[in-house]
Design a protein around this motif. Structure first.
Motif, PDB file in Angstrom:
ATOM      1  N   VAL A  49       0.999  -1.248  -0.055  1.00 61.30           N
ATOM      2  CA  VAL A  49      -0.348  -0.075  -0.317  1.00 61.30           C
ATOM      3  C   VAL A  49       1.023   1.206  -0.204  1.00 61.30           C
ATOM      4  O   VAL A  49       1.274   0.894   1.063  1.00 61.30           O
ATOM      5  CB  VAL A  49      -0.714  -0.024   0.813  1.00 61.30           C
ATOM      6  N   ARG A  50       0.581   2.180  -1.011  1.00 59.75           N
ATOM      7  CA  ARG A  50       1.336   3.375  -0.818  1.00 59.75           C
ATOM      8  C   ARG A  50       1.648   4.193  -0.123  1.00 59.75           C
ATOM      9  O   ARG A  50       0.048   4.773   0.397  1.00 59.75           O
ATOM     10  CB  ARG A  50       1.311   3.973  -2.141  1.00 59.75           C
ATOM     11  N   VAL A  51       2.488   4.630   0.818  1.00 61.39           N
ATOM     12  CA  VAL A  51       2.415   5.744   1.954  1.00 61.39           C
ATOM     13  C   VAL A  51       2.848   7.271   0.792  1.00 61.39           C
ATOM     14  O   VAL A  51       4.246   7.008   0.233  1.00 61.39           O
ATOM     15  CB  VAL A  51       3.602   5.173   2.893  1.00 61.39           C
ATOM     16  N   THR A  52       2.041   8.205   1.065  1.00 62.09           N
ATOM     17  CA  THR A  52       2.856   9.309   0.933  1.00 62.09           C
ATOM     18  C   THR A  52       2.524  10.839   1.261  1.00 62.09           C
ATOM     19  O   THR A  52       2.416  10.007   2.693  1.00 62.09           O
ATOM     20  CB  THR A  52       1.582  10.062  -0.919  1.00 62.09           C
ATOM     21  N   GLU A  53       3.278  11.691   0.667  1.00 63.65           N
ATOM     22  CA  GLU A  53       4.034  13.244   1.757  1.00 63.65           C
ATOM     23  C   GLU A  53       3.918  12.444   3.428  1.00 63.65           C
ATOM     24  O   GLU A  53       3.892  13.269   3.663  1.00 63.65           O
ATOM     25  CB  GLU A  53       2.817  13.518   1.997  1.00 63.65           C
ATOM     26  N   VAL A  54       5.351  12.410   2.761  1.00 59.18           N
ATOM     27  CA  VAL A  54       6.670  11.432   3.885  1.00 59.18           C
ATOM     28  C   VAL A  54       7.244  12.321   4.388  1.00 59.18           C
ATOM     29  O   VAL A  54       7.966  13.422   3.137  1.00 59.18           O
ATOM     30  CB  VAL A  54       6.552   9.815   3.252  1.00 59.18           C
ATOM     31  N   ARG A  55       7.649  12.705   5.484  1.00 64.59           N
ATOM     32  CA  ARG A  55       8.239  14.330   5.773  1.00 64.59           C
ATOM     33  C   ARG A  55       9.095  13.616   7.183  1.00 64.59           C
ATOM     34  O   ARG A  55       8.319  13.953   7.689  1.00 64.59           O
ATOM     35  CB  ARG A  55       7.486  15.457   5.820  1.00 64.59           C
ATOM     36  N   ALA A  56      10.123  14.278   7.000  1.00 65.56           N
ATOM     37  CA  ALA A  56      11.486  14.087   8.646  1.00 65.56           C
ATOM     38  C   ALA A  56      11.863  15.869   8.357  1.00 65.56           C
ATOM     39  O   ALA A  56      12.742  15.693   7.862  1.00 65.56           O
ATOM     40  CB  ALA A  56      12.178  12.883   8.377  1.00 65.56           C
ATOM     41  N   GLU A  57      11.932  16.532   9.622  1.00 57.94           N
ATOM     42  CA  GLU A  57      13.088  16.780  10.273  1.00 57.94           C
ATOM     43  C   GLU A  57      14.034  16.395  11.712  1.00 57.94           C
ATOM     44  O   GLU A  57      13.559  16.356  12.396  1.00 57.94           O
ATOM     45  CB  GLU A  57      11.813  18.315  10.342  1.00 57.94           C
ATOM     46  N   LEU A  58      14.890  17.108  10.796  1.00 57.88           N
ATOM     47  CA  LEU A  58      15.967  16.266  11.952  1.00 57.88           C
ATOM     48  C   LEU A  58      16.453  17.299  12.175  1.00 57.88           C
ATOM     49  O   LEU A  58      16.883  18.464  11.358  1.00 57.88           O
ATOM     50  CB  LEU A  58      17.038  15.504  11.085  1.00 57.88           C
ATOM     51  N   LYS A  59      17.314  17.595  13.449  1.00 58.40           N
ATOM     52  CA  LYS A  59      17.896  18.509  14.661  1.00 58.40           C
ATOM     53  C   LYS A  59      18.741  17.935  15.138  1.00 58.40           C
ATOM     54  O   LYS A  59      18.721  17.215  15.105  1.00 58.40           O
ATOM     55  CB  LYS A  59      16.430  19.160  15.226  1.00 58.40           C
ATOM     56  N   ASP A  60      19.693  18.570  15.244  1.00 61.04           N
ATOM     57  CA  ASP A  60      21.516  19.087  16.066  1.00 61.04           C
ATOM     58  C   ASP A  60      21.360  17.649  15.117  1.00 61.04           C
ATOM     59  O   ASP A  60      21.917  16.345  15.999  1.00 61.04           O
ATOM     60  CB  ASP A  60      20.617  18.739  17.015  1.00 61.04           C
ATOM     61  N   VAL A  61      22.167  17.724  13.894  1.00 57.46           N
ATOM     62  CA  VAL A  61      22.514  16.337  13.886  1.00 57.46           C
ATOM     63  C   VAL A  61      24.005  17.088  13.520  1.00 57.46           C
ATOM     64  O   VAL A  61      24.967  17.371  12.982  1.00 57.46           O
ATOM     65  CB  VAL A  61      21.871  16.437  11.849  1.00 57.46           C
ATOM     66  N   THR A  62      24.632  15.941  14.037  1.00 52.24           N
ATOM     67  CA  THR A  62      26.498  15.309  14.183  1.00 52.24           C
ATOM     68  C   THR A  62      26.617  13.927  13.613  1.00 52.24           C
ATOM     69  O   THR A  62      26.243  13.448  13.301  1.00 52.24           O
ATOM     70  CB  THR A  62      26.566  15.064  15.800  1.00 52.24           C
ATOM     71  N   PHE A  63      27.995  14.693  12.352  1.00 56.68           N
ATOM     72  CA  PHE A  63      28.758  13.480  11.691  1.00 56.68           C
ATOM     73  C   PHE A  63      30.340  13.748  12.113  1.00 56.68           C
ATOM     74  O   PHE A  63      30.511  14.680  12.897  1.00 56.68           O
ATOM     75  CB  PHE A  63      29.026  14.063  10.535  1.00 56.68           C
ATOM     76  N   ASP A  64      30.999  12.857  11.525  1.00 62.29           N
ATOM     77  CA  ASP A  64      31.778  12.495  12.929  1.00 62.29           C
ATOM     78  C   ASP A  64      33.655  13.181  11.650  1.00 62.29           C
ATOM     79  O   ASP A  64      32.682  13.689  10.270  1.00 62.29           O
ATOM     80  CB  ASP A  64      32.259  10.920  12.666  1.00 62.29           C
ATOM     81  N   SER A  65      34.993  13.022  11.444  1.00 60.32           N
ATOM     82  CA  SER A  65      34.970  13.500  10.414  1.00 60.32           C
ATOM     83  C   SER A  65      35.139  12.969   9.918  1.00 60.32           C
ATOM     84  O   SER A  65      35.675  13.604   8.529  1.00 60.32           O
ATOM     85  CB  SER A  65      36.872  13.702  11.016  1.00 60.32           C
TER      86      SER A  65
END
Length: 249
Positions: A84-100
């Motif tokens: 079954v198709r799922v539409t209008e999928v959204r995500a908002e991510l805060k304080d995204v940290t990453f390594d060197s």
């Protein structure tokens, strides 16, 4: 005056070069984040990623992105082997940290939303039945309406109608109302609040098994747990939150 003019020209020039470099780096980063999300979540298409905040390069220098928005395609729900198709999928991510090495990234917090239209929800219903809006009062109770020609819906549910009972079904419509809930943060559960008289011995139990089913939503970031479902006039809307969401591929 000539020196001042020269300095101003240099400031504008280097400022323009910085902005250009910042934007190029931003577009590259958005592409890389999209690729990693696609790999980590097993999506069939690239998500659309928007990294907010300016300048971008200063965020890179401190290895933290303030705000990242993601739009996902290729997300589906499954019920009894049916997609079954799922539409209008959204995500908002805060304080995204990453390594060197930029190989691992984690969002401190996330909010997500998604929608399943009634047309797509009908794909998981018994053949011959449609799923639609149940009206304001029932929607407030998170109910949807399942309806269709009774003979066709019974046949779609695999219920054989004995000859003597077929005449009783002519012109009759089956209407049932199912309550929608969420289970385990990724599963939509539909349960019939009641069923009409079906005129066929033993049919009600088998029909209930056909209209009571779960839809497991696949493809959302694994750390986002859906915690709210709302029945609207266009379909089902979902919302959820998550913490420490991994974006590593």
């Amino acid at each position: 005056m000539r020196v001042l003019r020269t300095l101003l020209i240099l400031v504008v020039l280097f400022g323009g070069l910085f902005i250009a470099a910042d934007r190029v780096a931003l577009y590259f980063a958005e592409d890389q984040v999209a690729s990693r999300i696609k790999a980590s979540q097993g999506l069939t298409s690239d998500p659309e990623v928007t990294i907010k905040g300016f300048p971008f390069l200063t965020q890179v220098a401190r290895t933290t992105l303030d705000d990242v928005e993601i739009s996902l395609d290729g997300v589906s729900a499954s019920a009894g082997g049916e997609a079954v198709r799922v539409t209008e999928v959204r995500a908002e991510l805060k304080d995204v940290t990453f390594d060197s090495t930029f190989s691992k990234a984690t969002a401190g917090s996330a909010t997500g939303s998604a929608r399943i239209s009634y047309a797509d929800l009908t794909a998981s219903a018994p053949k011959g039945a449609t799923v639609g809006y149940a009206g304001t009062e029932r929607a407030a109770e998170n109910q949807v309406k399942l309806s269709g020609p009774m003979g066709e819906v019974l046949a779609g549910a695999g219920i054989s109608v004995p000859g003597p009972f077929k005449a009783l079904l002519d012109g009759k419509t089956l209407t049932a109302y199912s309550t929608v809930s969420l289970v385990d943060g990724d599963t939509v559960r539909l349960r019939a609040a009641s069923l009409p008289t079906l005129y066929v011995p033993g049919a009600e139990e088998r029909m209930r098994k056909a209209v009571d089913y779960d839809l497991k939503i696949d493809g959302l970031p694994s750390s986002i747990q859906l915690d709210k479902v709302t029945t609207t006039d266009t379909g089902l809307s979902f919302a959820g939150t998550g913490t420490d969401v991994s974006l590593s591929g």
